[in-house]
Motif scaffolding. Structure first.
Motif, mmCIF file in Angstrom:
data_model
loop_
_atom_site.group_PDB
_atom_site.id
_atom_site.type_symbol
_atom_site.label_atom_id
_atom_site.label_comp_id
_atom_site.label_asym_id
_atom_site.label_seq_id
_atom_site.Cartn_x
_atom_site.Cartn_y
_atom_site.Cartn_z
ATOM 1 N N UNK A 1 -3.751 -5.927 -0.591
ATOM 2 C CA UNK A 1 -5.135 -5.504 -0.725
ATOM 3 C C UNK A 1 -5.343 -4.128 -1.305
ATOM 4 N N UNK A 2 -4.258 -3.421 -1.651
ATOM 5 C CA UNK A 2 -4.415 -2.084 -2.237
ATOM 6 C C UNK A 2 -4.936 -2.200 -3.677
ATOM 7 N N UNK B 1 5.182 -7.464 8.722
ATOM 8 C CA UNK B 1 5.360 -7.797 7.314
ATOM 9 C C UNK B 1 5.100 -6.525 6.508
ATOM 10 N N UNK B 2 6.145 -5.945 5.948
ATOM 11 C CA UNK B 2 6.036 -4.669 5.258
ATOM 12 C C UNK B 2 5.039 -4.744 4.105
ATOM 13 N N UNK B 3 5.098 -5.811 3.340
ATOM 14 C CA UNK B 3 4.178 -5.988 2.214
ATOM 15 C C UNK B 3 2.729 -6.010 2.705
ATOM 16 N N UNK B 4 2.490 -6.712 3.792
ATOM 17 C CA UNK B 4 1.135 -6.830 4.317
ATOM 18 C C UNK B 4 0.613 -5.491 4.819
ATOM 19 N N UNK C 1 -0.496 1.905 0.592
ATOM 20 C CA UNK C 1 -1.436 2.407 1.595
ATOM 21 C C UNK C 1 -0.732 3.370 2.550
ATOM 22 N N UNK C 2 -1.419 4.495 2.889
ATOM 23 C CA UNK C 2 -0.882 5.373 3.918
ATOM 24 C C UNK C 2 -1.904 5.652 5.014
#
Length: 677
Positions: A529-530, A521-524, A541-542
């Motif tokens: 949570x960012x 899930x790309x969003x997850x 997030x990276x």
């Protein structure tokens, strides 16, 4: 960085200015033949920069030279009428439409239909933008805008050291023969073809042909086991796999076709190297039989968001993330190469890599879209043959991985007289260290800077890097990449101050940022949570831990998930490893935190390879003393394990998770047991 790059560095103190000037005076003496040993140069470096204050930033060992005025970046600055790098970076992230429009124009990206909008955010989701909406293209067309007689690839191997030159015209004809062959044999648009082979001329041609034919590449590193090959083919839904029968590396023979058979992957297209000539299975095909007699081909037209390549994260547990590159992603790669690695049409670019790591496709697009020449060496890069190849073919831009630099240095493998044409290094894959970086620069008499380059597969290139228009300091970054805005946040979600470390987040949108994953899930993965940015920005997030230094510099401290909590104090694995590796008996180190039965406090376990024999308990005590003195006396070394080699990914990153799993008994299938673990 958001809110940081706009201000730019401030004036250095008189002491720091004098130090930098003294170093440049000393470098001129080195170029004149004085202090030829690196040991002397390192001693003078430490002496000259002793007592440098943190507020003055790291030592400036390279200053912009004659490369500046002819650089691609300076040309862009003149075009838009700005005089400083902070200004142009600010422009690139505040007027993204103008920046990417200008970049596409400068790179000569071929569009068969123009876009209705460069950036369409009409859906209101900044995480899922439509770049170049309405346009049509095939990105391979942009790889063949150079003159047909210009060199595209120079190839050599451990057996054949002389570089064979393939022109752009010859490469395109081979690409077209492969593309025609695929369609003639019934491959249909959007189907997937896996590539499992070393980085050779044929690999490059197959990669471009698959994309030109409207198909997708599934990239698999040639070091992967049959189980990993099967898993990646399954995830990528590869209908066929292109491989070689075998190849030579470091005196040994690697049987790739045997691995394909063992993996049970059907429909192999096998390139014969003449070393084994195995009998093909029913349904498999020789590469020569695939080639069509027709060497012209009209590219299959696609929309920008069509996938061209499935690449995989280097995760060591569970299924790797399958990351689709689209026809847009190479624009990011080529842009970085154009402005940050400063690639020109007359450059010869080498970067030891493979098609399974993002730097393989990156090298193809960054070189060919910039009309330059790619130098490919089939064999072990940590060999005298490779370093000799760099000089013989006139490499001007050389990409490295820090552990490779260490191997060259330890083996005394570089004849500095042969590297006179190298004008720029670029380093990626893992955090570098200052001493090895300075040594690499010394191999060109400190003429060539090192452009540190940090990013990832899911962004098609880098987020932190350097330029030839800014001073360089070993093992540090000078800027976020053009077109990319970043924010550093500490554990409390506050912006990281100078002298502190935090997690790096990206500020979308940008060309290159992934918008889909095949098996996650790309969003997850990237957004859930960012926190918000300091000005309410959506953050992505990276996962890199970055230190913010004075004067606009940055320092990489490894992945955010490569940190551990020792006695209530978080510390990066890289910080511990640097202390350990300064011991004279230690060659390489990996630090991991382990928990008893998966819960409770983390305990520090260090794995080491040795330069010389030493009693384990003696070494353990000495390392404990160093860690306590140089980091924190509360950090206790729970266990020390000596190994013959540390496990690394195809991109040479330390597999700390694998070491942690081995130590706790949760070994992956086929994992090698080391020293009783």
């Amino acid at each position: 960085m958001s809110g940081q790059q706009s201000s730019g560095p401030w004036a250095l103190s008189e002491v720091a200015t004098a130090q930098d000037r003294t170093w440049q005076d000393y470098v001129r003496k080195v170029r004149d033949g004085k202090d030829s040993s690196f040991a002397e140069q390192w001693a003078n470096f430490e002496r000259i920069f002793a007592g440098r204050q943190a507020v003055d930033g790291p030592p400036l060992v390279w200053q912009p030279n004659s490369q500046v005025e002819r650089s691609n970046l300076r040309a862009l600055m003149r075009e838009i009428g700005v005089n400083s790098y902070p200004e142009i970076h600010r422009w690139s992230v505040t007027d993204r439409v103008a920046f990417w429009s200008r970049t596409v124009e400068r790179l000569g990206i071929v569009l068969t239909s123009p876009p209705e909008h460069v950036l369409d955010l009409s859906d209101g989701d900044i995480k899922d933008p439509r770049w170049f909406a309405g346009a049509e293209l095939n990105i391979v067309d942009s790889c063949f805008t150079a003159r047909p007689d210009q060199p595209a690839v120079i190839s050599a191997s451990e057996e054949e050291s002389a570089g064979a030159v393939t022109t752009y015209g010859a490469l395109e004809r081979l690409v077209n023969q492969i593309a025609n062959g695929l369609l003639e044999r019934g491959w249909r648009r959007s189907e997937a073809v896996a590539l499992y082979m070393p980085m050779t001329l044929e690999c490059v041609a197959c990669y471009l042909a698959v994309i030109r034919a409207g198909l997708r590449v599934v990239s698999i590193a040639d070091s992967f086991s049959p189980e990993e090959v099967a898993r990646r083919c399954e995830i990528g839904k590869a209908r066929a796999i292109v491989t070689v029968d075998s190849y030579q590396r470091a005196g040994g023979t690697i049987d790739l076709y045997a691995r394909v058979r063992q993996a049970g992957v059907a429909n192999a297209i096998v390139i014969s190297t003449g070393t084994k000539n195995p009998m093909l299975r029913d349904g498999d095909l020789s590469f020569d039989d695939l080639l069509s007699s027709r060497d012209t081909f009209e590219s299959i037209t696609c929309v920008p968001q069509d996938p061209i390549n499935i690449l995989f994260s280097s995760g060591t547990t569970g299924s790797p993330k399958a990351i689709p590159w689209t026809h847009l992603t190479p624009i990011k790669s080529a842009m970085d190469g154009h402005f940050h690695q400063d690639i020109h049409s007359e450059d010869v670019v080498a970067w030891p890599t493979n098609i399974g790591w993002m730097m393989g496709p990156w090298l193809i697009f960054a070189t060919l879209i910039n009309d330059a020449t790619m130098a490919l060496f089939e064999g072990a890069p940590h060999s005298k043959a490779f370093t000799r190849f760099v000089g013989e073919v006139g490499v001007t831009i050389l990409g490295v991985v820090p552990s490779l630099v260490r191997a060259w240095r330890a083996g005394d493998l570089i004849d500095q007289n042969n590297w006179s044409r190298v004008r720029l290094f670029s380093s990626t894959g893992e955090p570098s260290n200052r001493e090895d970086s300075l040594w690499l620069m010394s191999c060109t008499g400190y003429e060539a800077p090192i452009i540190e380059y940090l990013g990832g597969t899911e962004i098609g290139g880098g987020h932190l890097t350097g330029t030839v228009v800014q001073p360089a300091s070993p093992s540090t970054f000078t800027t976020p990449a053009l077109g990319v805005d970043v924010v550093l946040l500490d554990q409390a979600g506050e912006t990281v101050k100078i002298g502190s470390t935090g997690e790096l987040f990206l500020v979308p949108p940008s060309i290159g940022l992934s918008q889909r994953l095949l098996n996650r899930d790309h969003e997850q993965v990237y957004y859930a949570g960012c926190p918000r940015g300091p000005h309410g920005e959506v953050l992505r997030r990276h996962g890199d831990d970055i230190g913010r230094l004075a004067q606009g510099f940055f320092k990489a401290h490894g992945r955010a998930d490569d940190t551990m909590n020792l006695g209530g104090i978080k510390v990066s694995s890289v910080e511990i490893e640097r202390v350990v590796e300064r011991h004279e008996a230690v060659y390489d180190a990996a630090a991991v935190g382990v928990q008893d039965k998966g819960e409770g406090p983390e305990r520090l376990v260090v794995f080491v390879t040795l330069r010389k024999n030493v009693a384990r308990e003696q070494l353990r005590q000495e390392l404990q003393t160093r860690i306590g003195a140089e980091l924190n006396p509360l950090f206790r070394l729970h266990d020390l394990v000596t190994v013959e080699a540390l496990p690394r990914t195809a991109s040479n990153k330390l597999m700390r998770r694998e070491l942690r799993a081995r130590y706790t008994g949760n070994r992956s299938p086929g994992a090698v047991i080391v020293d009783g673990i």
